[in-house]
Design an enzyme around this catalytic site. Structure first.
Site, short mmCIF file in Angstrom:
data_model
loop_
_atom_site.label_atom_id
_atom_site.label_comp_id
_atom_site.label_asym_id
_atom_site.label_seq_id
_atom_site.Cartn_x
_atom_site.Cartn_y
_atom_site.Cartn_z
N LYS A 52 -6.90 2.27 -1.06
CA LYS A 52 -8.02 1.79 -1.86
C LYS A 52 -7.81 1.95 -3.36
CE LYS A 52 -11.26 0.45 1.12
NZ LYS A 52 -11.96 -0.86 1.04
N SER A 309 -3.24 3.05 6.95
CA SER A 309 -4.03 2.77 5.75
C SER A 309 -4.64 3.99 5.08
CB SER A 309 -5.13 1.77 6.08
OG SER A 309 -5.97 2.28 7.10
#
Length: 415
Positions: A52, A309
């Site tokens: 992110k 992720s």
């Protein structure tokens, strides 16, 4: 090379002032298991332990370039996006206001504050995320700040595309298959947008949690739709509706390219990666690895990249993860028994347990005015087959029981 691909490469170069490329590691354990060449793109190893940061940094970089006087950014997030924005705010020396639900765990609040330092203010508002988001957007409009969306933003998508730029350069050739987790679609939009231009022969599979399959719902409907209910366990990918921009980036995909991962099965994958490989993954970070058994025949002999992720896992959740994994694997079950209130009944019941069976929970409610008492019992075993043998012995002895393991409402209330 497309304009988007060039922009992704520029974003990747700019990111180097913030942190080095994340490793692309060949995983010998998974490669041997699936007879394939399996690589992990370790986004769990960024400074904020998720990808992110890439999108937040790129969006902030571009806003600052176009409007140098913009020094106030706002977001609504209880997780990785908040931490990525906080880190970027400190890097650029701008002010960030981060709205989080009141129910956000203190650990996430503390980490966000640590990454942002004095550049970040955290506002706790709303019991549910929709309330938090509305408060953040109202505040943003009143203050003239820039709202930094978690995924439905072109600059954020460009930043996430840097994952694809890096993995292609690191591998030195086009992989046969890239497996991507999907929440709101920012990461998958960016990576596929770049690789479809730079490595058109590469194929893709998308993974969503079973209780939050917003991409699959959009592909089936032909447009983004809001899911009526979302299971929040895979919090990094539990999104009720795909973004409008990310839909435009992903609407070429077909439903058969989307794989669904049951939340409890993800727990098994998390524990396996922790115990075997020493890799700490959050539920969303384990999605791409979790579906490899479903792809086993397809990937044999091929080069596969799985994007892990994120690794923001709170170890206080470890008992819950173990519990859910055991239940999914059939190694732990809960029963409600009607125990006869007579001498020796409990001893008779205990004799039915096998050598690999272990009682993990036992609650007995004795009511003297009745001939039977109720027992809530949890049993762990080493072989899933043991439960068939155990219930067979109970049936033969005419014990009355009910398996509540898969009764979600009842198990949640009692267990």
């Amino acid at each position: 090379m497309t304009q988007f691909a060039l922009a992704a490469q520029a974003a990747t170069r700019a990111l180097r002032q913030l942190f080095p490329e994340t490793p692309l590691q060949r995983n010998d354990y998974l490669s041997a298991r699936y007879e394939a060449d399996i690589w992990l793109k370790r986004e769990d190893l960024t400074p904020v332990r998720s990808y992110k940061l890439r999108g937040a940094f790129n969006a902030m970089r571009k806003v600052r370039a176009e409007a140098p006087d913009q020094t106030h950014f706002v977001c609504a997030s209880a997780g990785n996006h908040a931490q990525g924005m906080a880190f970027a705010c400190r890097h650029f020396g701008v002010q960030g206001t981060i709205f989080m639900p009141v129910t956000t765990p203190q650990q996430k609040i503390d980490k966000t504050r640590a990454f942002g330092g004095p550049n970040v203010t955290i506002e706790l508002l709303g019991d549910y995320f929709d309330q938090t988001l509305a408060a953040a957007q109202t505040f943003c409009a009143e203050k003239g700040a820039h709202f930094l969306a978690p995924f439905d933003d072109q600059d954020v998508i460009e930043g996430q595309a840097s994952v694809g730029v890096e993995l292609l350069a690191q591998l030195g050739r086009a992989p046969d298959l890239v497996v991507l987790p999907v929440g709101g679609g920012g990461l998958s939009s960016g990576v596929t947008g770049y690789l479809r231009a730079a490595a058109p022969e590469t194929q893709f599979r998308f993974v969503e949690p079973l209780g939050g399959a917003s991409l699959l719902a959009a592909l089936n409907a032909g447009h983004p739709v809001k899911l009526p209910r979302v299971n929040s366990f895979v919090d990094g990918a539990a999104v009720a509706k795909l973004g409008d921009l990310t839909w435009q980036c992903l609407n070429w995909a077909t439903p058969d390219q989307v794989l669904l991962a049951p939340e409890d099965r993800i727990c098994i994958t998390m524990l396996e990666m922790l115990n075997v490989e020493g890799i700490v993954l959050e539920p969303a970070g384990a999605l791409s690895i979790d579906v490899l058994p479903q792809l086993a025949e397809e990937i044999r002999g091929k080069t596969v990249v799985c994007v892990t992720s994120g690794g923001n896992f709170d170890f206080e959740r470890l008992p819950e993860v173990k519990e859910r994994g055991q239940r999914y694997a059939g190694l732990k079950k809960y029963f409600i028994l009607r125990m006869p209130q007579r001498p020796g009944a409990l001893r008779e019941f205990l004799s039915m347990l096998g050598p690999d069976d272990d009682i993990s929970r036992f609650e007995y409610l004795k009511k003297s005015a009745r001939n039977f008492g109720s027992v809530l019992i949890g049993i762990e075993t080493k072989r899933a087959e043991s439960f068939a043998e155990f219930t067979g012995r109970m049936d033969a002895a005419d014990f009355s029981y009910r398996d509540i393991t898969d009764d979600e409402a009842l198990a949640e209330f009692l267990v």
